[in-house]
Scaffold this motif. Structure first.
Motif, PDB file in Angstrom:
ATOM      1  N   VAL A  97      37.099  30.469  47.794  1.00  0.00           N
ATOM      2  CA  VAL A  97      37.013  31.848  47.291  1.00  0.00           C
ATOM      3  C   VAL A  97      38.401  32.487  47.233  1.00  0.00           C
ATOM      4  CG1 VAL A  97      36.104  34.142  47.801  1.00  0.00           C
ATOM      5  CG2 VAL A  97      34.645  32.151  48.055  1.00  0.00           C
ATOM      6  N   LYS A  98      39.218  32.197  48.223  1.00  0.00           N
ATOM      7  CA  LYS A  98      40.588  32.741  48.219  1.00  0.00           C
ATOM      8  C   LYS A  98      41.368  32.221  47.015  1.00  0.00           C
ATOM      9  CE  LYS A  98      44.567  33.357  51.282  1.00  0.00           C
ATOM     10  NZ  LYS A  98      45.155  33.026  52.608  1.00  0.00           N
ATOM     11  N   CYS A  99      41.228  30.940  46.706  1.00  0.00           N
ATOM     12  CA  CYS A  99      41.914  30.376  45.538  1.00  0.00           C
ATOM     13  C   CYS A  99      41.392  31.004  44.246  1.00  0.00           C
ATOM     14  CB  CYS A  99      41.717  28.863  45.501  1.00  0.00           C
ATOM     15  SG  CYS A  99      42.506  27.978  46.862  1.00  0.00           S
ATOM     16  N   ASN A 157      36.971  34.503  32.276  1.00  0.00           N
ATOM     17  CA  ASN A 157      35.641  35.111  32.353  1.00  0.00           C
ATOM     18  C   ASN A 157      34.721  34.327  33.284  1.00  0.00           C
ATOM     19  OD1 ASN A 157      36.345  37.162  30.575  1.00  0.00           O
ATOM     20  ND2 ASN A 157      35.724  35.991  28.780  1.00  0.00           N
ATOM     21  N   ASN A 158      34.883  33.016  33.317  1.00  0.00           N
ATOM     22  CA  ASN A 158      34.075  32.203  34.249  1.00  0.00           C
ATOM     23  C   ASN A 158      34.414  32.541  35.702  1.00  0.00           C
ATOM     24  OD1 ASN A 158      34.772  30.652  31.658  1.00  0.00           O
ATOM     25  ND2 ASN A 158      32.942  29.634  32.335  1.00  0.00           N
ATOM     26  N   ILE A 159      35.693  32.783  35.979  1.00  0.00           N
ATOM     27  CA  ILE A 159      36.078  33.168  37.341  1.00  0.00           C
ATOM     28  C   ILE A 159      35.482  34.530  37.695  1.00  0.00           C
ATOM     29  CG2 ILE A 159      38.030  33.597  38.876  1.00  0.00           C
ATOM     30  CD1 ILE A 159      39.706  31.750  37.183  1.00  0.00           C
ATOM     31  N   ILE A 160      35.458  35.458  36.740  1.00  0.00           N
ATOM     32  CA  ILE A 160      34.865  36.775  36.990  1.00  0.00           C
ATOM     33  C   ILE A 160      33.390  36.632  37.342  1.00  0.00           C
ATOM     34  CG2 ILE A 160      34.240  38.957  35.886  1.00  0.00           C
ATOM     35  CD1 ILE A 160      36.840  38.789  34.306  1.00  0.00           C
ATOM     36  N   ILE A 211      33.213  35.485  40.935  1.00  0.00           N
ATOM     37  CA  ILE A 211      33.712  36.369  41.987  1.00  0.00           C
ATOM     38  C   ILE A 211      32.817  37.587  42.178  1.00  0.00           C
ATOM     39  CG2 ILE A 211      35.619  37.931  42.570  1.00  0.00           C
ATOM     40  CD1 ILE A 211      36.225  35.048  43.166  1.00  0.00           C
ATOM     41  N   VAL A 212      32.325  38.181  41.094  1.00  0.00           N
ATOM     42  CA  VAL A 212      31.586  39.452  41.200  1.00  0.00           C
ATOM     43  C   VAL A 212      30.341  39.325  42.083  1.00  0.00           C
ATOM     44  CG1 VAL A 212      30.246  41.122  39.874  1.00  0.00           C
ATOM     45  CG2 VAL A 212      32.509  40.429  39.081  1.00  0.00           C
ATOM     46  N   PRO A 213      29.484  38.293  41.958  1.00  0.00           N
ATOM     47  CA  PRO A 213      28.348  38.194  42.887  1.00  0.00           C
ATOM     48  C   PRO A 213      28.767  38.046  44.343  1.00  0.00           C
ATOM     49  CG  PRO A 213      27.995  36.793  40.981  1.00  0.00           C
ATOM     50  CD  PRO A 213      29.404  37.255  40.905  1.00  0.00           C
ATOM     51  N   LEU A 214      29.942  37.453  44.598  1.00  0.00           N
ATOM     52  CA  LEU A 214      30.401  37.283  45.978  1.00  0.00           C
ATOM     53  C   LEU A 214      30.854  38.606  46.591  1.00  0.00           C
ATOM     54  CD1 LEU A 214      32.410  33.946  45.629  1.00  0.00           C
ATOM     55  CD2 LEU A 214      30.145  34.271  46.613  1.00  0.00           C
ATOM     56  N   SER A 239      33.345  39.029  51.125  1.00  0.00           N
ATOM     57  CA  SER A 239      33.124  40.241  50.340  1.00  0.00           C
ATOM     58  C   SER A 239      34.402  41.066  50.210  1.00  0.00           C
ATOM     59  CB  SER A 239      32.014  41.068  50.991  1.00  0.00           C
ATOM     60  OG  SER A 239      31.825  42.283  50.311  1.00  0.00           O
ATOM     61  N   GLU A 240      35.135  41.213  51.306  1.00  0.00           N
ATOM     62  CA  GLU A 240      36.374  41.993  51.254  1.00  0.00           C
ATOM     63  C   GLU A 240      37.427  41.308  50.383  1.00  0.00           C
ATOM     64  OE1 GLU A 240      37.560  42.551  55.269  1.00  0.00           O
ATOM     65  OE2 GLU A 240      36.122  44.179  55.651  1.00  0.00           O
ATOM     66  N   MET A 241      37.528  39.976  50.473  1.00  0.00           N
ATOM     67  CA  MET A 241      38.492  39.260  49.635  1.00  0.00           C
ATOM     68  C   MET A 241      38.203  39.483  48.151  1.00  0.00           C
ATOM     69  SD  MET A 241      39.562  35.568  51.254  1.00  0.00           S
ATOM     70  CE  MET A 241      37.914  34.930  51.337  1.00  0.00           C
ATOM     71  N   CYS A 242      36.940  39.396  47.774  1.00  0.00           N
ATOM     72  CA  CYS A 242      36.579  39.561  46.363  1.00  0.00           C
ATOM     73  C   CYS A 242      36.808  41.005  45.903  1.00  0.00           C
ATOM     74  CB  CYS A 242      35.121  39.155  46.155  1.00  0.00           C
ATOM     75  SG  CYS A 242      34.787  37.417  46.488  1.00  0.00           S
TER      76      CYS A 242
END
Length: 800
Positions: A342-344, A359-362, A365-368, A377-380
């Motif tokens: 998730v950090k990467c 867009n695939n990364i978005i 990340i958004v559900p996380l 959650s804080e990282m995202c």
């Protein structure tokens, strides 16, 4: 003749790239199965061949010469025992007859080296071949097939019995299984038992393996960064290390490879998006440098895609609590791998917003952001905030807002409030207005052919054509986008945000998302379309009157309503008296014994309600609010008192006639009714600000200065005027400046005598016992930290 060309072409790299992973796995399995079956067939044929050789050697007759050599010794012994007839006594005819008989023997007993034809009549006795043919052969009889009776089928004609043949294992299969078992036993017996290692030896071995892996990763990364265009194979090799199978070092190696690949992609990725080539471009001949660049771009995109798929699969496995078949990594270790993945992903989301698969990364990340793990959650959330902050055009923000809106709707508005609070970090300051859309920016207009022909000469037309071509290329390659496109994207983004807010206000008014919605409406209220103002004010007032909201939520409702009216709502003839009455009634609900952020919202409401709407505020309303705020300043902590007194100073300067509160004489008839909740009817003009005299003896020096300043009539110049650092700041800024956990005034009293301390504590009779105890504790703490400046603080606070 020309040699025939092989029509079977090697598949291209792009075709292999499009092949799905499942198809590749199936091809690999089929290939392995064919190899195994071919090996079995080969072993079976070899076994049959060996058996046939054994049969032939046991059944074939020995040639005559070998037979003579074999029995030569026996014949010599017989000749010695018995007298043999001398050869010279035999006739030549007898010897010739014997040789002819030997040649007339069958092909089994005669000398095979002789090639003379045989022309003689068959003997009456049976030959060897006849005896061999008459021998009974052992035929392989098929075993009787066993039947398995199944459930019958009922038809119109009746019941039909069903049977199935029982599978019979052939002899060849049994022999193959036995051979395989024998081979396994031989291999197991050939392997020598490994010695058992101690714990220290295992740790040393693990450390050595880990160091080797680290050096290998570093070497591959250095080679890739030194020459990216020629290192796609090394990049693939490094990515393959994400599937490390050694259980001793698998977790650490995978983490290191994830982070290494992230840094490599950040460095070697170009600053543009790589698009796939068209069919025409593929068949076009290009230079070697161009072809080399194309191959590098294709390889880079494919490896980047596979890398993102590996990160996604790691996160999914952890979310589903699913282990791989190999069981190399435990379930507990998967959480650490998922956090690194998730950090990467968050880092790539922020650093590479222009590159492929953003867009695939978005979408990942958004559900996380709504994950149960607080760290993930804080990282995202932080990554999305950074993305909003650096997005100058608005296209990336629009994509994120669309995904968040879809997530909230799909979860039936059951998400964490932090997901909606992300909207507060959007960089949207203006949007398109319908009446001004045509006048936002004038498009660049080029001359038509007829205009050029009419107004320009031939040479001028030639120069004009080249100039227009250059301008078009500059417009296409321009880095800074036009204002029109930016406003269009911001408008679309804000429409989605307001749609999400209005759905929550309409459907789930008792949701924990309501504070975030009201806070967002308060920030973007000046950008709301005028058509929604009436409905929105009705909804906000119904929320306040329902009394189901907390104090903070009701303050957000009031702030939102006045933000709406302060923007485009100025043209509307609306008197929000109900909101004034609500704030006036609830001012005393502020917490007086602890520092909280509700005071910031109250000060913002007062600024929007009274100062910015000075023309719509009556004198009675201003007097009532100044009186109630002065009373409130006696109860709250010093930081809140400073903010309230600074707001009173601005109000007294904005409404000059409110200085009658500094007089003891009553103005008009009636008595002041402090318990009345209507500011217009409480007769505030018949009272005085006696609270300021009490605040002059406050223990905080800044509160004392403000009290003296207000008693003098809040002058802008003179001896009673405030210092510039206090007069030029609003109440909200001063509150945040003096905002501390606990008290903001820590007077250092190392040299204070006990008599002076007792005099200070006993002299302020308006202080309650809890406040005295709090001051005593701060005095004792300050004696340790700042023992030198007591005289200065003592003089400023008039304590001496």
């Amino acid at each position: 003749m020309k040699p025939r060309k092989n029509k079977k072409r090697v598949p291209s790299f792009r075709k292999l790239l499009k092949t799905s992973k499942v198809k590749l796995d199936n091809k690999l399995k089929n290939k392995q199965f064919k190899q195994q079956s071919n090996a079995k067939k080969y072993r079976k044929e070899q076994r049959k061949l060996r058996q046939a050789v054994k049969d032939v050697t046991s059944r074939t007759s020995v040639p005559l010469e070998e037979y003579k050599k074999k029995h030569a010794a026996e014949r010599k012994e017989e000749e010695e025992e018995e007298e043999a007839l001398p050869l010279d006594m035999m006739d030549e005819d007898d010897l010739k007859l014997m040789e002819d008989l030997a040649q007339k023997a069958s092909f089994v007993t005669r000398d095979l080296s002789s090639s003379e034809p045989i022309h003689a009549k068959k003997r009456k006795q049976e030959s060897v071949i006849d005896r061999y043919e008459k021998m009974p052969r052992r035929m392989q009889t098929e075993p009787e097939k066993e039947l398995i009776h199944l459930l019958p089928i009922k038809d119109k004609s009746g019941i039909i019995p069903q049977t199935m043949e029982k599978p019979v294992i052939s002899v060849a299969q049994n022999e193959e299984e036995e051979d395989a078992e024998e081979m396994e036993v031989v291999e197991e017996s050939s392997e020598e038992p490994q010695p058992v290692l101690t714990t220290d030896e295992l740790l040393i071995q693990r450390r050595r393996k880990l160091q080797e892996k680290k050096m290998h990763i570093a070497a591959l990364a250095a080679a890739i960064l030194s020459d990216p265009e020629n290192s796609i194979k090394k990049l693939k090799e490094l990515r393959a290390m994400l599937m490390e199978l050694d259980p001793n070092v698998a977790v650490i190696v995978r983490k290191l490879v994830m982070v290494s690949l992230m840094e490599i992609f950040k460095d070697i990725t170009p600053s543009y998006k790589i698009r796939p080539l068209t069919e025409a471009e593929k068949h076009t001949k290009v230079r070697k440098e161009t072809q080399k660049l194309r191959e590098f771009e294709e390889g880079l995109v494919s490896q980047y895609k596979f890398y993102l798929e590996n990160l996604e699969q790691t996160v999914k496995d952890w979310k589903q609590r699913k282990l791989k078949k190999s069981n190399v990594i435990s379930l507990k270790a998967y959480k650490g791998l998922a956090e690194i993945a998730v950090k990467c992903l968050c880092e790539l989301l922020v650093v590479l917003p222009h590159f492929n698969f953003h867009n695939n990364i978005i979408v990942l990340i958004v559900p996380l952001m709504n994950d149960a793990s607080k760290l993930i959650s804080e990282m995202c959330c932080e990554a999305v905030k950074k993305l909003f902050k650096q997005d100058k055009l608005g296209s990336v923000s629009l994509g994120v807002v669309k995904v968040i809106s879809g997530l909230v709707k799909s979860r039936n508005y059951d998400v964490r409030p932090e997901v909606l609070k992300i909207f507060l970090h959007l960089r949207i300051k203006e949007v398109e207005v319908k009446k001004d859309t045509e006048d936002i920016t004038a498009k660049k207009k080029f001359m038509s052919y007829k205009e050029k022909r009419k107004n320009l000469s031939r040479m001028q037309r030639k120069w004009k054509k080249a100039e227009e071509k250059l301008e078009r290329e500059l417009l296409e390659a321009e880095a800074s986008e036009s204002k029109e496109k930016k406003l269009k994207l911001h408008t679309e983004t804000l429409n989605i945000v307001f749609l999400t807010y209005f759905r929550i206000l309409k459907k789930v008014q008792k949701s924990p998302l309501l504070p975030a919605v009201l806070e967002g409406l308060a920030k973007f209220a000046h950008l709301i379309n005028v058509e929604f103002f009436d409905d929105l004010l009705v909804v906000l007032h119904s929320l306040i009157s329902s009394e189901d909201l907390s104090y903070r939520e009701s303050l957000h409702c009031v702030l939102t309503a006045f933000h709406i009216l302060s923007g485009q709502g100025d043209v509307l003839n609306i008197d929000p008296l109900k909101f004034y009455s609500h704030l006036y009634r609830t001012l005393f609900r502020l917490h007086a014994g602890a520092t909280n952020d509700d005071m910031v919202i109250v000060l913002q409401c007062l600024d929007v309600m009274l100062t910015k709407r000075r023309k719509q505020v009556s004198q009675q309303r201003a007097l009532a609010f100044i009186k109630r705020l002065s009373t409130l300043a006696l109860h709250v902590l010093p930081n809140s008192s400073v903010g309230i007194l600074a707001t009173n100073r601005i109000l007294m300067q904005t409404f000059p006639k409110t200085d009658l509160l500094l007089d003891n004489e009553a103005q008009g008839s009636g008595l002041y009714l402090p318990e009345l909740d209507e500011p217009e009817c409480c007769n505030a003009q018949n009272t005085a600000l006696w609270e300021l005299h009490a605040l002059r003896r406050h223990y905080h020096p800044t509160v004392q200065k403000f009290a003296d300043h207000l008693i003098a009539g809040a002058p802008a110049e003179g001896s009673e005027a405030l210092r510039p650092d206090l007069s030029r700041r609003s109440g909200t800024e001063l509150f945040e400046t003096y905002n501390m956990k606990g008290m903001t005034f820590n007077p250092p009293v190392a040299s204070v005598t006990p008599r002076k301390k007792d005099k200070f504590l006993q002299g302020d009779s308006f202080l309650n016992e809890d406040l005295k105890e709090l001051i005593q504790r701060h005095l004792n703490e300050a004696a340790v930290h700042r023992p030198l400046d007591f005289a200065k603080h003592l003089k400023e606070s008039s304590l001496s």
